[in-house]
Design an enzyme around this catalytic site. Structure first.
Site, mmCIF file in Angstrom:
data_model
loop_
_atom_site.group_PDB
_atom_site.id
_atom_site.type_symbol
_atom_site.label_atom_id
_atom_site.label_comp_id
_atom_site.label_asym_id
_atom_site.label_seq_id
_atom_site.Cartn_x
_atom_site.Cartn_y
_atom_site.Cartn_z
ATOM 1 N N CYS A 166 -35.953 -5.530 63.359
ATOM 2 C CA CYS A 166 -36.021 -4.110 64.656
ATOM 3 C C CYS A 166 -35.993 -4.607 66.065
ATOM 4 O O CYS A 166 -35.832 -3.358 66.045
ATOM 5 C CB CYS A 166 -37.040 -3.763 63.701
ATOM 6 S SG CYS A 166 -39.043 -3.998 63.635
ATOM 7 N N GLU A 213 -34.921 -0.356 55.684
ATOM 8 C CA GLU A 213 -35.478 0.234 56.613
ATOM 9 C C GLU A 213 -35.380 -0.186 57.566
ATOM 10 O O GLU A 213 -36.133 -1.750 58.248
ATOM 11 C CB GLU A 213 -37.564 -0.202 55.902
ATOM 12 C CG GLU A 213 -38.449 0.705 56.682
ATOM 13 C CD GLU A 213 -38.635 -0.145 57.287
ATOM 14 O OE1 GLU A 213 -40.358 -0.090 58.428
ATOM 15 O OE2 GLU A 213 -38.751 -1.987 57.691
HETATM 16 C C1 LIG Z 1 -39.325 -6.100 60.286
HETATM 17 S S1 LIG Z 1 -39.703 -7.689 59.768
HETATM 18 C C2 LIG Z 1 -39.241 -6.974 57.694
HETATM 19 C C3 LIG Z 1 -41.098 -6.978 57.117
HETATM 20 C C4 LIG Z 1 -41.596 -6.453 55.269
HETATM 21 N N1 LIG Z 1 -40.743 -5.728 54.847
HETATM 22 C C5 LIG Z 1 -42.551 -7.045 54.504
HETATM 23 O O1 LIG Z 1 -43.107 -5.608 54.248
HETATM 24 O O2 LIG Z 1 -43.154 -7.407 55.076
HETATM 25 C C6 LIG Z 1 -38.254 -8.514 59.187
HETATM 26 C C7 LIG Z 1 -38.395 -10.089 59.026
HETATM 27 O O3 LIG Z 1 -37.361 -10.828 59.284
HETATM 28 C C8 LIG Z 1 -37.678 -12.145 58.901
HETATM 29 N N2 LIG Z 1 -36.808 -12.920 59.862
HETATM 30 C C9 LIG Z 1 -36.115 -12.709 61.116
HETATM 31 N N3 LIG Z 1 -34.778 -13.452 61.020
HETATM 32 C C10 LIG Z 1 -34.555 -13.699 59.314
HETATM 33 C C11 LIG Z 1 -33.196 -14.638 59.467
HETATM 34 N N4 LIG Z 1 -32.038 -15.348 60.100
HETATM 35 N N5 LIG Z 1 -33.048 -15.221 57.405
HETATM 36 C C12 LIG Z 1 -34.796 -14.847 57.411
HETATM 37 N N6 LIG Z 1 -36.008 -14.062 57.769
HETATM 38 C C13 LIG Z 1 -35.975 -13.695 59.029
HETATM 39 C C14 LIG Z 1 -38.869 -12.420 60.023
HETATM 40 O O4 LIG Z 1 -39.898 -13.487 59.909
HETATM 41 C C15 LIG Z 1 -39.793 -10.844 59.707
HETATM 42 O O5 LIG Z 1 -40.931 -11.031 58.923
#
Ligand SMILES: C[S@@+](CC[C@H](N)C(=O)[O-])C[C@H]1O[C@@H](n2cnc3c(N)ncnc32)[C@H](O)[C@@H]1O
Length: 410
Positions: A166, A213
């Site tokens: 986000c 979300e």
């Molecule tokens: C907003 S958090 C989501 C958290 C999750 N909904 C939870 O309940 O813990 C977004 C996640 O996306 C991961 N992320 C970002 N870029 C990514 C990518 N290219 N591939 C895989 N994961 C990624 C980040 O490390 C982060 O943990």
């Protein structure tokens, strides 16, 4: 019977020896996905590696089961000789539906969907500390960078879950980026475009439901343009787009307002969100009785907070750090909470205020007590700050399961 971790370690070591071309990180994801659902499609899992796993696992099977080793249907999923006892949230035995967990973090979506008897068939998350928390609790290591996963290698699924990153859409992200004159939203190559990774998976796999979300501000970002691109992209893929902005505070003692999106096929009824209403819960309901002194903030930090608060109040802008009112819900816990705790400081009688503990942050997001926190506190604060309020996702998940039932009848 071997413990999950023991059997996973054996297979990963063997895999890397037999197939040196397999990459270390993804090898662990391949093995743990196979242990959860061996009959499924799994990225990077070639036929020869699959055969190798089957041969290896037969060494651990009780002799009465040896003749069943080659049975394709259902056998491995439930009867692999794995002891899941050390894992608080193992795969369900008789799942009602299946889902994938993209940008999985520490599995807030997974917890809610598993509680409704859903089975996760694919997860991805690139942060190694979040992967550790995820594996410790669910017995599965997510795959890494979603951009490197071929959508055709992802198994079929009923529900696609994604709390996509986000930062590029949040108010904080926008103002910090604006001041540095850098791109944000879809113009930010490395983050904003991740939404399009969701879109390509949807296009290839056509799940029955998409459950997304994001921050509250995604709705208004760039004068609503960002949200309208998200909506029209999803509609162009053949889905109805419903969304609702929900405050979590009737379900957890935290003001956390987030945008939830649920998309369903155009030839099916639109989804209706459950009502989430009620009195906000008080922060005091989740505080620990005894908290170590190390959580009390230093004189220097507390003085700095107070000084900046005074200056900002006189200018009418910016950050204010007050002690929390424990009769009310806390402010939103964010990923940077661990840096100085300004979003929520707990007043103490005879000393400076204190930070929340990681367990209190887990409770603020509605993670149950058996959820293990295997990482040091800096990583834990970031993980809970990034995560979802599990009870909100659970309420929406219940409505999704009811919706899937309707789909079955159509
Ligand atoms: C907003 S958090 C989501 C958290 C999750 N909904 C939870 O309940 O813990 C977004 C996640 O996306 C991961 N992320 C970002 N870029 C990514 C990518 N290219 N591939 C895989 N994961 C990624 C980040 O490390 C982060 O943990």
């Amino acid at each position: 019977m071997k413990d999950y971790l023991e059997i996973k370690t054996l297979l990963v070591e063997g895999l890397l020896e037999e197939f040196p071309q397999a990459e270390g990180d993804e090898a662990e994801a391949v093995v743990s996905h196979w242990l959860q659902a061996s009959q499924n499609k799994i990225p990077f899992l070639t036929d020869s590696i699959r055969n190798y796993f089957e041969k290896e696992i037969s060494n651990f099977l009780p002799s009465t089961h040896k003749n069943m080793v080659n049975e394709s249907e259902g056998f491995y999923q439930f009867k692999l000789p794995i002891n899941w006892k050390s894992i608080p949230y193992p795969p369900p035995k008789n799942p009602l539906f299946n889902f994938i967990d993209l940008f999985a973090g520490i599995g807030g979506f997974r917890l809610a969907m598993q509680n409704q008897n859903g089975k996760c068939v694919f997860s991805c998350e690139w942060d190694s500390y979040a992967k550790k928390t995820y594996e410790t609790n669910f017995g599965e290591i997510p795959f890494g960078d979603i951009r490197k996963i071929d959508e055709l290698e992802i198994p079929d699924h009923d529900v696609l879950c994604a709390g996509f990153p986000c930062q590029p859409f949040s108010l904080a992200g926008v103002s910090a980026r604006n001041s540095r004159n850098t791109a944000h939203g879809f113009a930010c190559e490395t983050q904003g475009t991740l939404f399009f990774d969701i879109a390509r998976i949807v296009e290839a796999k056509k799940p029955k439901v998409l459950f997304l979300e994001n921050v509250r501000n995604i709705v208004n970002h760039d004068k609503g343009k960002t949200f309208s691109i998200i909506k029209s992209t999803i509609e162009s893929l053949g889905y109805n787009f419903s969304y609702k902005v929900v405050d979590a505070s009737p379900l957890v003692p935290q003001k956390r307002v987030r945008t939830y999106m649920v998309c369903t096929p155009k030839n099916m009824p639109e989804f209706s969100f459950p009502e989430i209403q009620g009195e906000p819960l008080p922060l005091k309901s989740i505080l620990e009785d005894v908290v170590d002194e190390s959580f009390t903030i230093s004189d220097r930090l507390w003085e700095g907070h107070q000084r900046r608060t005074r200056n900002n109040l006189s200018r009418g802008t910016g950050f204010t750090a007050f002690c929390a009112d424990i009769e009310k819900p806390s402010n939103t816990i964010v990923a940077r909470y661990g840096k100085d705790g300004k979003e929520c400081l707990i007043p103490q009688k005879e000393s400076n205020p204190r930070m929340l503990t990681p367990r209190e942050c887990a409770r603020l997001q509605g993670f149950p007590e058996p959820f293990i926190i295997p990482v040091a506190k800096t990583a834990a604060y970031r993980q809970f700050g990034n995560s979802v309020a599990v009870p909100v996702v659970t309420e929406i998940a219940k409505a999704i399961v009811a919706y899937l039932d309707i789909c079955k009848g159509k």
